[in-house]
Write an enzyme that holds these catalytic residues in place. Sequence first.
Site, mmCIF file in Angstrom:
data_model
loop_
_atom_site.group_PDB
_atom_site.id
_atom_site.type_symbol
_atom_site.label_atom_id
_atom_site.label_comp_id
_atom_site.label_asym_id
_atom_site.label_seq_id
_atom_site.Cartn_x
_atom_site.Cartn_y
_atom_site.Cartn_z
ATOM 1 N N GLY A 170 -20.016 27.439 39.182
ATOM 2 C CA GLY A 170 -19.033 28.419 39.646
ATOM 3 C C GLY A 170 -18.056 28.932 38.598
ATOM 4 C CD GLU A 183 -14.519 23.757 39.871
ATOM 5 O OE1 GLU A 183 -15.314 24.581 39.414
ATOM 6 O OE2 GLU A 183 -14.862 22.778 40.559
ATOM 7 C CG ASP A 225 -12.281 24.389 50.106
ATOM 8 O OD1 ASP A 225 -11.380 24.971 50.704
ATOM 9 O OD2 ASP A 225 -13.346 24.037 50.663
ATOM 10 C CE LYS A 284 -11.384 28.967 49.830
ATOM 11 N NZ LYS A 284 -12.617 28.563 50.535
ATOM 12 C CG PHE A 310 -17.079 30.623 51.938
ATOM 13 C CD1 PHE A 310 -17.004 29.298 51.536
ATOM 14 C CD2 PHE A 310 -18.106 31.414 51.449
ATOM 15 C CE1 PHE A 310 -17.939 28.767 50.654
ATOM 16 C CE2 PHE A 310 -19.045 30.889 50.565
ATOM 17 C CZ PHE A 310 -18.961 29.568 50.170
ATOM 18 C CB VAL A 311 -13.881 34.240 48.391
ATOM 19 C CG1 VAL A 311 -12.717 34.661 49.276
ATOM 20 C CG2 VAL A 311 -13.496 33.028 47.547
ATOM 21 C CG ASP A 327 -22.867 29.261 45.412
ATOM 22 O OD1 ASP A 327 -21.802 28.652 45.180
ATOM 23 O OD2 ASP A 327 -23.818 28.742 46.027
ATOM 24 N NE ARG A 386 -24.159 29.992 41.407
ATOM 25 C CZ ARG A 386 -23.370 29.014 41.863
ATOM 26 N NH1 ARG A 386 -22.067 29.098 41.719
ATOM 27 N NH2 ARG A 386 -23.878 27.969 42.473
#
Length: 181
Positions: free
Chosen positions: A46, A101, A105, A133, A154-155, A161, A167
């Site tokens: 990510g 990163e 979450d 978040k 959720f994004v 992804d 991505r």
Amino acid sequence: MNSMHNDIEAVFIDEARLQERIIEISSQINKDYAGKVPVVIGILKGGFLFLSDLVRAISLPLEVDFMAISSYGSGTTSSGIVKIRKDIDVDILGRDVIIVEDIVDSGLSMEYIKDYIWKHKPASVRTCVLLDKPEAHKIDLDIDYVGFEISNEFVVGYGLDYAELYRNLPYIGILKEECYT
Ligand code: IMP
Ligand code: MG
């Protein structure tokens, strides 16, 4: 053409805003690490786009390394179980490490990574995440550099992804309901 852009309900953070914020973070890092040669550890997969834009905006000499972990499978909720898929290669003993990163979450992945990095006895460890978040945190976690604080939804895109797709979107977006399977 089956464009992935058609799956996006809304653009959450556009390319210009992403780049603007990355410049601000890199300026801060340039100041904070003046005279040092940090090791920037990107967390795959990510964090790959964020890392590549971020390091190009930093003018200090630095080393880049990667670590790959898995914590999610292909769903949208955190399992809390973290596994190292690719370890670091650089010797970080006595070095100043910046962990990069994509998103925090629950915070469980970042906590695990941070503890793991500290075990290698670096001089310092700081964390840099594009998205945070805060409402989703399950533990107390201090993040040193945060791109954007976002609400608990959720994004996808810009490295992030859903089921390994999206991505390569150049922006952060929200998926249409019907695209979750
Ligand atoms: P945590 O351990 O719950 O903090 O989860 C962090 C990881 O879950 C991130 O590195 C992402 O890979 C993934 N993740 C969490 N939220 C999202 C999201 O909104 N979109 C895509 N991936 C996410
Ligand atoms: Mg990740």
